[in-house]
Design a protein around this motif. Structure first.
Motif, PDB file in Angstrom:
ATOM      1  N   PHE A 174     103.287 -51.253 -27.419  1.00 55.83           N
ATOM      2  CA  PHE A 174     102.375 -50.759 -26.881  1.00 55.83           C
ATOM      3  C   PHE A 174     102.550 -51.371 -24.999  1.00 55.83           C
ATOM      4  O   PHE A 174     101.817 -52.358 -25.510  1.00 55.83           O
ATOM      5  CB  PHE A 174     101.106 -49.777 -26.665  1.00 55.83           C
ATOM      6  CG  PHE A 174     101.356 -48.770 -27.892  1.00 55.83           C
ATOM      7  CD1 PHE A 174     102.738 -47.669 -27.932  1.00 55.83           C
ATOM      8  CD2 PHE A 174     100.842 -48.659 -29.030  1.00 55.83           C
ATOM      9  CE1 PHE A 174     102.872 -47.312 -28.772  1.00 55.83           C
ATOM     10  CE2 PHE A 174     100.932 -48.070 -30.221  1.00 55.83           C
ATOM     11  CZ  PHE A 174     102.203 -46.645 -29.797  1.00 55.83           C
ATOM     12  N   LEU A 194      98.415 -50.857 -19.068  1.00 51.54           N
ATOM     13  CA  LEU A 194      97.877 -49.508 -19.182  1.00 51.54           C
ATOM     14  C   LEU A 194      96.850 -50.088 -18.826  1.00 51.54           C
ATOM     15  O   LEU A 194      95.322 -49.298 -18.297  1.00 51.54           O
ATOM     16  CB  LEU A 194      97.403 -48.136 -20.281  1.00 51.54           C
ATOM     17  CG  LEU A 194      99.037 -48.275 -20.689  1.00 51.54           C
ATOM     18  CD1 LEU A 194      99.162 -47.223 -22.542  1.00 51.54           C
ATOM     19  CD2 LEU A 194      98.792 -46.443 -19.345  1.00 51.54           C
ATOM     20  N   SER A 197     100.413 -32.020 -23.523  1.00 53.72           N
ATOM     21  CA  SER A 197      99.411 -33.083 -23.873  1.00 53.72           C
ATOM     22  C   SER A 197     101.050 -32.970 -24.903  1.00 53.72           C
ATOM     23  O   SER A 197     101.012 -33.105 -25.814  1.00 53.72           O
ATOM     24  CB  SER A 197      99.337 -32.302 -24.259  1.00 53.72           C
ATOM     25  OG  SER A 197      98.696 -33.288 -25.752  1.00 53.72           O
ATOM     26  N   SER A 235     105.126 -40.592 -24.657  1.00 53.32           N
ATOM     27  CA  SER A 235     104.450 -40.979 -25.596  1.00 53.32           C
ATOM     28  C   SER A 235     105.400 -41.656 -26.481  1.00 53.32           C
ATOM     29  O   SER A 235     105.244 -43.130 -26.891  1.00 53.32           O
ATOM     30  CB  SER A 235     104.934 -39.623 -27.052  1.00 53.32           C
ATOM     31  OG  SER A 235     103.874 -38.803 -26.258  1.00 53.32           O
ATOM     32  N   LYS A 236     106.638 -41.774 -26.458  1.00 55.07           N
ATOM     33  CA  LYS A 236     107.735 -43.107 -26.951  1.00 55.07           C
ATOM     34  C   LYS A 236     108.250 -44.591 -26.318  1.00 55.07           C
ATOM     35  O   LYS A 236     108.375 -45.206 -26.273  1.00 55.07           O
ATOM     36  CB  LYS A 236     108.695 -42.355 -27.121  1.00 55.07           C
ATOM     37  CG  LYS A 236     108.827 -41.073 -27.703  1.00 55.07           C
ATOM     38  CD  LYS A 236     108.294 -41.685 -29.681  1.00 55.07           C
ATOM     39  CE  LYS A 236     108.477 -39.704 -30.064  1.00 55.07           C
ATOM     40  NZ  LYS A 236     107.173 -39.343 -31.447  1.00 55.07           N
ATOM     41  N   ALA A 277     102.741 -44.293 -24.430  1.00 57.34           N
ATOM     42  CA  ALA A 277     101.504 -44.844 -25.348  1.00 57.34           C
ATOM     43  C   ALA A 277     101.321 -43.572 -25.874  1.00 57.34           C
ATOM     44  O   ALA A 277     101.050 -42.153 -24.979  1.00 57.34           O
ATOM     45  CB  ALA A 277     100.615 -45.322 -25.050  1.00 57.34           C
ATOM     46  N   SER A 278     101.770 -43.011 -27.809  1.00 62.42           N
ATOM     47  CA  SER A 278     101.106 -41.826 -27.975  1.00 62.42           C
ATOM     48  C   SER A 278      99.934 -41.608 -27.634  1.00 62.42           C
ATOM     49  O   SER A 278     100.113 -40.067 -27.620  1.00 62.42           O
ATOM     50  CB  SER A 278     101.365 -41.688 -29.507  1.00 62.42           C
ATOM     51  OG  SER A 278     101.390 -43.126 -30.406  1.00 62.42           O
ATOM     52  N   SER A 279      98.948 -41.781 -27.772  1.00 60.73           N
ATOM     53  CA  SER A 279      97.494 -42.062 -27.760  1.00 60.73           C
ATOM     54  C   SER A 279      97.345 -41.431 -26.485  1.00 60.73           C
ATOM     55  O   SER A 279      96.285 -41.162 -25.608  1.00 60.73           O
ATOM     56  CB  SER A 279      96.738 -42.208 -28.073  1.00 60.73           C
ATOM     57  OG  SER A 279      96.415 -43.621 -27.345  1.00 60.73           O
ATOM     58  N   LEU A 280      98.182 -41.548 -24.802  1.00 58.54           N
ATOM     59  CA  LEU A 280      98.130 -41.165 -23.784  1.00 58.54           C
ATOM     60  C   LEU A 280      97.929 -39.506 -23.598  1.00 58.54           C
ATOM     61  O   LEU A 280      97.364 -39.302 -22.344  1.00 58.54           O
ATOM     62  CB  LEU A 280      99.133 -41.695 -22.842  1.00 58.54           C
ATOM     63  CG  LEU A 280      99.028 -41.632 -21.018  1.00 58.54           C
ATOM     64  CD1 LEU A 280      97.935 -42.289 -21.077  1.00 58.54           C
ATOM     65  CD2 LEU A 280      99.920 -42.602 -20.559  1.00 58.54           C
ATOM     66  N   ARG A 281      99.386 -38.829 -24.548  1.00 57.65           N
ATOM     67  CA  ARG A 281      99.423 -37.457 -24.247  1.00 57.65           C
ATOM     68  C   ARG A 281      99.789 -36.975 -23.066  1.00 57.65           C
ATOM     69  O   ARG A 281      98.774 -36.036 -22.651  1.00 57.65           O
ATOM     70  CB  ARG A 281      98.111 -37.000 -24.523  1.00 57.65           C
ATOM     71  CG  ARG A 281      97.316 -37.597 -26.541  1.00 57.65           C
ATOM     72  CD  ARG A 281      98.015 -37.785 -27.828  1.00 57.65           C
ATOM     73  NE  ARG A 281      98.966 -35.803 -27.647  1.00 57.65           N
ATOM     74  CZ  ARG A 281     100.793 -36.095 -28.284  1.00 57.65           C
ATOM     75  NH1 ARG A 281     100.879 -37.594 -27.920  1.00 57.65           N
ATOM     76  NH2 ARG A 281     101.130 -35.439 -27.900  1.00 57.65           N
ATOM     77  N   PHE A 308      92.632 -37.575 -16.334  1.00 60.74           N
ATOM     78  CA  PHE A 308      92.325 -39.944 -17.077  1.00 60.74           C
ATOM     79  C   PHE A 308      93.337 -39.645 -17.308  1.00 60.74           C
ATOM     80  O   PHE A 308      94.025 -40.919 -16.401  1.00 60.74           O
ATOM     81  CB  PHE A 308      90.878 -39.010 -17.555  1.00 60.74           C
ATOM     82  CG  PHE A 308      89.678 -39.713 -16.358  1.00 60.74           C
ATOM     83  CD1 PHE A 308      89.216 -40.659 -15.547  1.00 60.74           C
ATOM     84  CD2 PHE A 308      88.648 -38.882 -16.513  1.00 60.74           C
ATOM     85  CE1 PHE A 308      88.180 -39.956 -14.806  1.00 60.74           C
ATOM     86  CE2 PHE A 308      87.816 -38.507 -16.104  1.00 60.74           C
ATOM     87  CZ  PHE A 308      88.070 -39.147 -15.447  1.00 60.74           C
ATOM     88  N   PRO A 309      93.985 -39.562 -18.303  1.00 54.61           N
ATOM     89  CA  PRO A 309      95.776 -39.752 -18.515  1.00 54.61           C
ATOM     90  C   PRO A 309      96.668 -39.442 -17.311  1.00 54.61           C
ATOM     91  O   PRO A 309      96.892 -40.160 -17.680  1.00 54.61           O
ATOM     92  CB  PRO A 309      95.228 -38.811 -19.821  1.00 54.61           C
ATOM     93  CG  PRO A 309      94.584 -38.091 -19.889  1.00 54.61           C
ATOM     94  CD  PRO A 309      93.686 -38.467 -19.044  1.00 54.61           C
ATOM     95  N   ILE A 349      96.010 -42.179 -14.790  1.00 54.24           N
ATOM     96  CA  ILE A 349      96.572 -43.250 -15.410  1.00 54.24           C
ATOM     97  C   ILE A 349      98.359 -43.720 -15.564  1.00 54.24           C
ATOM     98  O   ILE A 349      98.771 -43.749 -15.042  1.00 54.24           O
ATOM     99  CB  ILE A 349      96.100 -43.652 -17.436  1.00 54.24           C
ATOM    100  CG1 ILE A 349      94.592 -43.767 -16.827  1.00 54.24           C
ATOM    101  CG2 ILE A 349      96.455 -44.955 -17.409  1.00 54.24           C
ATOM    102  CD1 ILE A 349      94.009 -43.798 -18.286  1.00 54.24           C
TER     103      ILE A 349
END
Lengths: 477, 477
Positions: free
Chosen positions: A133, A138, A187, A323-324, A327-331, A359-360, A363
């Protein structure tokens, strides 16, 4: 259950268990009728002697919190506890109602093992390892992105600056022309698929997916009541004429494709077939959903243009995500297609979650505009290619002709076929015993003996050991 | 449509319209069959002379992009354009299928006006004004919150540190005992409600809601195929025995309540009734869903303990959020209840969106732990109380006995009843003409002549003018 015992505490372990269960029961978190874990299982989980749990359950039973019946286990008492306790809610009736289907049991089993974390080698999770990641990048984006001026609800299709950036990004990187008003931020790709199944299809509708396909194991298709039919994949992807046949026989209403580095086969639908399937879909008047999580993870010189880039009639809904590649948790994912369709999906999303957090999105906007993002992508691709090569070599060295596979030119996975006859379920259980996870082919609608290995989730140094561990599990069957 | 014309450009305005439409058609964003805005409407929207649009449509028709038929408007041509054009997807068929119901027309109309932004006074949106959001504090939280160590998927119930913080917060602020494993983080309260309707109820199920209630206008209940029955609200909230009656007559399966500063009435369900409704729900074995967005926005000394705080049998699902007390675009809400139910809702959420982004969760976690959050809340409550008082005074001075209302002791809204007989639809249209928005009672299932004014969205200085403008609209009918 997430609680852990404090083994350094002066409070005896059995008392800690009593306290925690008493709390959960009195808080209504374990309402009357809740079935507790069997003593042996709870003891394993908490890493204590079984007698400690027996002691705790005994005390709670004596005090009227629990009822223990031979054969049917230990349940939270409904007669001796509770201020108003009369006919409390039968939650089971509610939980088992509704239209949601749970995951495919093998997927559930593997997910549980992932979340418990007590695994040496994870070849199952389709995501990057922690070190891949772009954490620093980020972090930098988070620090530098302009703080949103207005914290009111964002536009239902998503943060406009991000949609503008994506509009250029899709054009430059994929030759897809999409204006900001025809893009919906979601998402991840998962929500885009969910929105399509819920808004554009009805229960009983037939759809076509690749066979094998990761979509096969997604309960969201079952939850939506769809009938699923397969389009067999050869080394160049699906055969377009098969879709025509399925249309005639089953009246399919939509075609779901993952044409580039397909999950799980790793194949690429060739250009001729891309154009042909588009032509067929247009002539039949049914849309193509193009899910494209991997095309930016390419080990080839030549990039494959998405089907969407050939689509001038608005027949393709194109899904992408970070995601791939980040980062996956950025959604953060997106879907683009005809404006009226995208608007409709946006309205439905509004009903479900009232839009994504700003917010995401800020980013992601910063990330996509950063020149370092390209550098990260190059690095990521180089790393993934090394891991793929390492896995190929290990498979050859360790398993030799016990496995047949083809070499994926991008993405995260290798699909192999074992030459030995084994049951998927047995092999999965055996590897779990050996603290290794992989995805069996049955999850993708294939017969026994297929295996999908993710080469992205393990560091290069661990890949050979992982294949060794797999081989050991296979041989012990 | 989000495009704007460049009036300083050398390219004639009609040509800019031609270029933009040609692009949208050739990109597949306006597929064949798409109906364009009538000339007059597009001209208004783009703020140009109608003839400019006529000119543009004429040119595109001459070039075969558009077809114009008297009476049926202008549509994108399906015969003269498109590389493969044969039977393109009939998107209308797809868009109108699926189980999603769109919003109540008046709500849609008001939302459109909000998003177009050409309004002087917004008394409709149930959110804080820009200046009331803790922008600096959130910016500080964003900068100081620890960056997530691992960017892999977060736990399906949400970021654990946030769930731990919420567990303490719920205990301290609301006397609700909820351990982290019985909390699910959602995209605001909206997603919590969506999950409940989709997972715990089935089409055809009957539910009880307050009458009036903001839930009445939420299309998510219609989308889920639920039958809705009302529990009339007096000055102390609903009358618990009514729920018993509804259960007998309609077999209701769930009771949805917003007991504190209820939307739209502003009433508080008193303590005796809170305990009584809980007792009834328990004896009938049906759950209560307690939606509690406003209880922290209290102008009273004494705080009202949620129904959930009296619930020891796990009969109540409690929903909270940061939308009304911090920022709506943060999109952080939560739901707590029996662990097995919360787990099930978490699984369903996983299917829909694969979990929430970690970033708003880390920010929310920092915010809830910050000592400045309490200071912000005090400031916010003081400001809201001033605005409420200003609105009450303005209503008395400007409308006098033309309106009857009671004084809300918390929350964001005042509900009034006009003494004159007016049609909601006409009054809404008249106020829109006068650039003012409010929420008519029919949206909440009430008869004509009720009005809900939000006092949180306008600065104090503008409130008297807003009521003046409303009065003017009312009198011109």
């Amino acid at each position: 259950m997430e609680w852990k015992l404090d083994k350094t505490s002066r409070t005896p372990l059995y008392q800690q268990i009593v306290d925690e269960l008493e709390r959960k029961i009195s808080y209504g978190e374990y309402p009357p009728g809740t079935r507790l874990l069997p003593e042996r299982k709870l003891a394993e989980k908490l890493e204590v002697n079984r007698m400690t749990v027996v002691h705790a359950y005994d005390e709670l039973s004596a005090r009227g919190f629990l009822e223990r019946k031979r054969g049917s286990g230990t349940i939270v008492s409904s007669t001796n506890w509770g201020v108003f306790s009369k006919n409390e809610t039968n939650w089971r009736r509610y939980v088992e109602g509704g239209s949601f289907r749970t995951s495919y049991p093998l997927v559930q089993r593997i997910r549980e093992m992932v979340s418990e974390g007590d695994i040496d080698f994870d070849l199952a999770s389709g995501e990057l390892s922690k070190d891949l990641f772009p954490t620093e990048l980020l972090q930098h984006c988070l620090k530098t992105c302009p703080f949103p001026e207005d914290l009111s609800y964002v536009h239902q299709q998503g943060f406009l600056p991000l949609r503008k950036t994506l509009s250029s990004h899709l054009k430059e990187a994929y030759r897809i022309k999409a204006s900001p008003s025809s893009i919906l931020i979601t998402s991840g790709a998962q929500q885009a698929l969910y929105l399509i199944t819920q808004c554009l299809l009805s229960p009983g509708d037939a759809i076509a997916i690749e066979a094998p396909s990761y979509l096969y194991s997604l309960p969201l298709f079952q939850s939506a009541g769809l009938r699923i039919f397969g389009l067999p994949v050869d080394e160049n992807g699906i055969i377009p004429r098969d879709a025509q046949k399925l249309y005639k026989e089953k009246n399919i209403r939509m075609i779901f494709l993952n044409p580039t580095y397909q999950n799980p086969t790793g194949t690429v639908l060739n250009k001729k077939r891309r154009k042909h399937i588009l032509e067929i879909a247009e002539s039949l008047g049914i849309p193509v959903v193009e899910d494209d999580p991997f095309s930016s993870l390419s080990f080839e010189e030549h990039h494959h243009k998405p089907i969407k880039s050939y689509d001038t009639n608005g027949n393709v809904l194109y899904i992408g995500s970070l995601s791939k590649v980040a980062a996956s948790s950025l959604r953060i994912g997106w879907i683009t297609g005809p404006e009226a369709v995208i608007q409709r999906l946006g309205e439905a999303k509004q009903q479900m979650d009232f839009g994504l957090s700003v917010f995401p999105q800020t980013i992601a906007n910063e990330l996509l505009q950063s020149s370092s993002f390209l550098i990260h992508q190059h690095h990521l691709i180089r790393e993934l290619k090394e891991r793929r090569d390492e896995m190929i070599q290990a498979l050859k060295d360790v398993l030799g002709d016990e496995i047949t596979f083809s070499i994926p030119m991008g993405g995260l996975h290798i699909l192999g076929k074992l030459n030995k006859k084994v049951s998927d379920k047995q092999l999965v259980e055996q590897t779990i015993k050996n603290k290794l996870l992989y995805m069996p082919g049955s999850i993708y609608g294939m017969g026994d003996g297929y295996v999908r290995f993710t080469f992205a989730r393990l560091r290069k140094e661990k890949i050979r050991d992982a294949i060794g561990r797999f081989s050991q599990s296979l041989h012990s069957l």
